[in-house]
Write an enzyme that holds these catalytic residues in place. Structure first.
Site, PDB file in Angstrom:
ATOM      1  N   HIS A 193       0.868  -1.187   0.000  1.00 34.80           N
ATOM      2  CA  HIS A 193       0.000   0.000   0.000  1.00 34.80           C
ATOM      3  C   HIS A 193       0.905   1.238   0.000  1.00 34.80           C
ATOM      4  CE1 HIS A 193      -3.763  -1.913   1.907  1.00 34.80           C
ATOM      5  NE2 HIS A 193      -2.861  -2.891   1.855  1.00 34.80           N
TER       6      HIS A 193
ATOM      7  N   TYR B  41      -5.869  -7.161  -2.399  1.00 34.20           N
ATOM      8  CA  TYR B  41      -6.006  -5.964  -3.245  1.00 34.20           C
ATOM      9  C   TYR B  41      -5.338  -6.175  -4.597  1.00 34.20           C
ATOM     10  CZ  TYR B  41      -1.466  -4.938  -0.922  1.00 34.20           C
ATOM     11  OH  TYR B  41      -0.206  -5.007  -0.396  1.00 34.20           O
TER      12      TYR B  41
HETATM   13  P1  FAD Z   1      14.200  -3.828   3.788  1.00 38.38           P
HETATM   14  O1  FAD Z   1      13.137  -3.565   2.790  1.00 38.38           O
HETATM   15  O2  FAD Z   1      14.236  -5.154   4.463  1.00 38.38           O
HETATM   16  O3  FAD Z   1      15.592  -3.577   3.065  1.00 38.38           O
HETATM   17  C1  FAD Z   1      16.818  -3.890   3.641  1.00 38.38           C
HETATM   18  C2  FAD Z   1      17.850  -4.029   2.521  1.00 38.38           C
HETATM   19  O4  FAD Z   1      19.138  -4.127   3.094  1.00 38.38           O
HETATM   20  C3  FAD Z   1      17.638  -5.262   1.655  1.00 38.38           C
HETATM   21  O5  FAD Z   1      17.679  -4.910   0.293  1.00 38.38           O
HETATM   22  C4  FAD Z   1      18.804  -6.167   2.070  1.00 38.38           C
HETATM   23  O6  FAD Z   1      19.228  -7.022   1.020  1.00 38.38           O
HETATM   24  C5  FAD Z   1      19.864  -5.135   2.442  1.00 38.38           C
HETATM   25  N1  FAD Z   1      20.882  -5.626   3.392  1.00 38.38           N
HETATM   26  C6  FAD Z   1      20.662  -6.336   4.532  1.00 38.38           C
HETATM   27  N2  FAD Z   1      21.828  -6.585   5.152  1.00 38.38           N
HETATM   28  C7  FAD Z   1      22.803  -6.027   4.389  1.00 38.38           C
HETATM   29  C8  FAD Z   1      24.228  -5.963   4.522  1.00 38.38           C
HETATM   30  N3  FAD Z   1      24.883  -6.537   5.548  1.00 38.38           N
HETATM   31  N4  FAD Z   1      24.930  -5.290   3.565  1.00 38.38           N
HETATM   32  C9  FAD Z   1      24.284  -4.702   2.500  1.00 38.38           C
HETATM   33  N5  FAD Z   1      22.937  -4.763   2.337  1.00 38.38           N
HETATM   34  C10 FAD Z   1      22.205  -5.399   3.268  1.00 38.38           C
HETATM   35  N6  FAD Z   1       5.053  -2.728   4.567  1.00 38.38           N
HETATM   36  C11 FAD Z   1       4.207  -1.840   4.007  1.00 38.38           C
HETATM   37  O7  FAD Z   1       4.449  -0.625   4.099  1.00 38.38           O
HETATM   38  N7  FAD Z   1       3.100  -2.257   3.330  1.00 38.38           N
HETATM   39  C12 FAD Z   1       2.778  -3.556   3.188  1.00 38.38           C
HETATM   40  O8  FAD Z   1       1.759  -3.869   2.557  1.00 38.38           O
HETATM   41  C13 FAD Z   1       3.654  -4.549   3.790  1.00 38.38           C
HETATM   42  N8  FAD Z   1       3.399  -5.883   3.713  1.00 38.38           N
HETATM   43  C14 FAD Z   1       4.261  -6.787   4.309  1.00 38.38           C
HETATM   44  C15 FAD Z   1       3.961  -8.161   4.280  1.00 38.38           C
HETATM   45  C16 FAD Z   1       4.815  -9.086   4.904  1.00 38.38           C
HETATM   46  C17 FAD Z   1       4.447 -10.554   4.894  1.00 38.38           C
HETATM   47  C18 FAD Z   1       6.002  -8.646   5.535  1.00 38.38           C
HETATM   48  C19 FAD Z   1       6.942  -9.636   6.172  1.00 38.38           C
HETATM   49  C20 FAD Z   1       6.297  -7.276   5.570  1.00 38.38           C
HETATM   50  C21 FAD Z   1       5.424  -6.341   4.977  1.00 38.38           C
HETATM   51  N9  FAD Z   1       5.663  -4.965   5.042  1.00 38.38           N
HETATM   52  C22 FAD Z   1       4.801  -4.057   4.475  1.00 38.38           C
HETATM   53  C23 FAD Z   1       6.813  -4.457   5.810  1.00 38.38           C
HETATM   54  C24 FAD Z   1       7.898  -4.015   4.900  1.00 38.38           C
HETATM   55  O9  FAD Z   1       8.263  -5.067   4.030  1.00 38.38           O
HETATM   56  C25 FAD Z   1       9.134  -3.556   5.705  1.00 38.38           C
HETATM   57  O10 FAD Z   1       8.726  -2.774   6.795  1.00 38.38           O
HETATM   58  C26 FAD Z   1      10.031  -2.729   4.791  1.00 38.38           C
HETATM   59  O11 FAD Z   1      10.493  -3.523   3.731  1.00 38.38           O
HETATM   60  C27 FAD Z   1      11.208  -2.149   5.566  1.00 38.38           C
HETATM   61  O12 FAD Z   1      12.040  -1.441   4.674  1.00 38.38           O
HETATM   62  P2  FAD Z   1      13.581  -1.276   4.973  1.00 38.38           P
HETATM   63  O13 FAD Z   1      14.118  -0.470   3.829  1.00 38.38           O
HETATM   64  O14 FAD Z   1      13.781  -0.783   6.347  1.00 38.38           O
HETATM   65  O15 FAD Z   1      14.172  -2.753   4.955  1.00 38.38           O
END
Ligand code: FAD
Length: 378
Positions: free
Chosen positions: A47, A214
Site C-alpha cells: 500500500h 487488493y
Molecule cells: P528492507 O526492505 O528489508 O531492506 C533492507 C535491505 O538491506 C535489503 O535490500 C537487504 O538485502 C539489504 N541488506 C541487509 N543486510 C545487508 C548488509 N549486511 N549489507 C548490504 N545490504 C544489506 N510494509 C508496508 O508498508 N506495506 C505492506 O503492505 C507490507 N506488507 C508486508 C507483508 C509481509 C508478509 C512482511 C513480512 C512485511 C510487509 N511490510 C509491508 C513491511 C515491509 O516489508 C518492511 O517494513 C520494509 O520492507 C522495511 O524497509 P527497509 O528499507 O527498512 O528494509
C-alpha cells in the site's frame, strides 16, 4: 571532515533507496550499498498511502506511480464467514481531496524498480554485503564481503530486520518471532470471484487470523493476498518458505466462498515469519544512524512498515538540511525526536492488529506530511 560529508547508506530496500534518492536530489554526496546481486520481482504487494505519495512527489515518480497502481475506492473490512461489511474507509477521490495525494496499491517489485530507476547513475552498488563497520571518531570504515573497504563520514543503516548496523550499536540480538506468519501470493485475477465481486482493497477478519486482498495494477489484472495466521514456531535460519493451496485451505477452512475462489486461483504462495523488536533505546551513536526495519521492525498489519522506513528517510534528509549534515550529532537528535513517537505508535497498532477493523478516522496516519509537520526541537 570535508565541507561536503560523504554519506553511505547500507541496504537498498525501500527505505534506503528512498533516502538515497532524496539525498541526491538535495545535493548531498551519497552512496548506496546493497548485498544482493540484483533485484527480482518477488510476489508481494504494497500500500502507498498519501503519507508516502507526498515523498514520491519529491522524488519525482508520483505521476508514474499513479498511472501504474490501483486506486482503491475504499478499504473494506469484512466478516470472515458472512462477508458482512465491518468497515468502509473512504480512499479514492476522498484521499486525494482530503489528504492531498492518492492512496495506491501496487506490486512491491514494480514500486522498488521505479524508485531505483530514479537514482542518479553510479550511486547504487550491488554485491556489497557489509561485514563490519568501524566508527573511528573522525571517519567511518566499511568492510564488505568482497574484500573491499570504503570510507565515509556518516553511515545510515537501512539494512532491514537483521541489521548489521543495529548490531554495531547495540550488540547482536535476533528479532522476536511474533507467533504469526504471513502467506503472500500475487497472481492473475481469477474470473470467478464467488458470491461477492472482488473489492479493490479488503481485509477479511476472524478473531485469530486475517487475509488482506487488493489489486496491484491499474488494469486490475493481478491480485495479491497477504495473511496473518498463528503458527507456534519458526526456524529463524529461514527468511521464508514455500506454501501451498492445501495449506491455505486448511488455514482458511470454512471462510467465505470469495476467499476460497482466491485460494483456488493462487499459483505460487510463499510464507514469511512476522518479526518484531521492542523499541530500541537508541537509533544512533557517533556517526551511525538507523532507519526503517533496522530500528523498528513490526508486524505488517497496518500496511505501514515500508511507509515508516520511507518517512524515516525523508525526515533524516530534512534534518540534514535543517542543521547541516556536518552537524550530524544534532541532525540525528532532531531526527530521533521527530520519528520515535510516530514509529512506535504504528508499531503498537500493527502489533495489536486493530487498524481499520471498524470505522475509525485514519487521518493521523494518512494525513502526515513529513516535509511540513512542525519540527519538535530536541
Ligand atoms: P528492507 O526492505 O528489508 O531492506 C533492507 C535491505 O538491506 C535489503 O535490500 C537487504 O538485502 C539489504 N541488506 C541487509 N543486510 C545487508 C548488509 N549486511 N549489507 C548490504 N545490504 C544489506 N510494509 C508496508 O508498508 N506495506 C505492506 O503492505 C507490507 N506488507 C508486508 C507483508 C509481509 C508478509 C512482511 C513480512 C512485511 C510487509 N511490510 C509491508 C513491511 C515491509 O516489508 C518492511 O517494513 C520494509 O520492507 C522495511 O524497509 P527497509 O528499507 O527498512 O528494509
Amino acid at each position: 571532515m570535508k565541507s561536503k560529508p560523504r554519506i553511505a547508506i547500507i541496504g537498498a530496500g525501500l527505505g534506503g533507496t528512498a533516502g538515497a534518492a532524496l539525498l541526491a536530489k538535495a545535493g548531498f554526496d551519497v552512496k548506496l550499498y546493497e548485498q544482493a546481486p540484483a533485484f527480482a520481482r518477488i510476489g508481494a504487494g504494497i500500500h502507498l498511502g498519501p503519507n508516502v505519495m507526498k515523498i514520491m512527489r519529491r522524488i519525482g515518480i508520483e505521476d508514474e506511480l499513479n498511472r501504474m497502481g490501483s486506486h482503491p475506492d475504499f478499504w473494506y473490512s469484512r466478516h470472515w464467514q458472512t462477508g458482512d461489511e465491518l468497515a468502509a474507509i473512504p480512499l479514492g477521490d476522498y484521499a486525494l481531496s482530503h489528504y492531498g495525494a492518492s492512496y495506491l496499491t501496487v506490486h512491491r517489485g514494480d514500486f522498488h524498480a521505479m524508485m531505483t530507476a530514479a537514482l542518479p547513475p553510479g550511486l547504487l552498488a550491488f554485491n556489497k554485503k557489509l561485514t563490519e563497520v568501524k566508527d573511528l571518531g573522525d571517519v567511518v570504515k566499511l568492510h564488505f564481503t568482497d574484500g573491499t573497504t570504503e570510507e565515509c563520514d556518516i553511515v545510515i543503516g537501512a539494512d532491514g530486520v537483521n541489521s548489521k548496523l543495529r548490531d554495531a550499536l547495540l550488540g547482536p540480538e535476533l528479532p522476536k518471532y511474533s507467533g504469526y506468519v504471513g502467506h503472500r501470493a500475487v497472481f492473475p485475477t481469477p474470473i470467478d470471484s464467488g458470491p461477492l465481486p472482488y473489492d479493490m482493497c479488503v481485509k477479511w477478519w476472524s478473531d485469530d487470523r486475517h487475509m488482506m486482498v487488493y489489486y496491484v495494477t491499474e488494469k486490475r489484472d493481478e491480485i495479491y493476498y497477504v495473511t496473518g495466521v498463528p503458527e507456534a514456531e519458526w526456524d529463524m535460519t529461514k527468511s521464508w518458505v514455500p506454501s501451498s493451496q492445501e495449506e491455505m485451505r486448511e488455514a482458511f477452512d470454512g471462510w467465505h466462498p470469495t476467499v476460497q475462489s482466491l485460494i483456488n486461483g493462487t499459483k505460487e504462495i510463499s510464507k514469511w515469519p512476522l518479526l518484531e523488536r521492542d523499541p530500541l533505546p537508541l537509533w544512533s551513536r557517533g556517526r551511525i544512524v538507523l532507519l526503517g526495519d533496522a530500528c523498528h521492525p513490526m508486524k505488517p498489519h497496518m500496511a505501514q512498515g515500508a511507509a515508516m522506513a520511507i518517512e524515516d528517510a525523508a525526515m533524516l534528509v530534512r534534518c540534514f538540511q535543517e542543521v547541516g549534515a556536518e552537524n550530524h550529532t544534532l541532525a540525528f537528535k532532531l531526527y530521533e525526536k521527530n520519528r520515535t513517537e510516530r514509529a512506535s505508535r504504528v508499531q503498537k497498532v500493527s502489533h495489536d492488529n486493530t487498524w481499520l477493523r471498524t470505522n475509525e478516522n485514519p487521518d493521523w496516519c494518512f494525513g502526515y506530511d513529513v516535509f511540513n509537520v512542525p519540527l519538535i526541537q530536541p
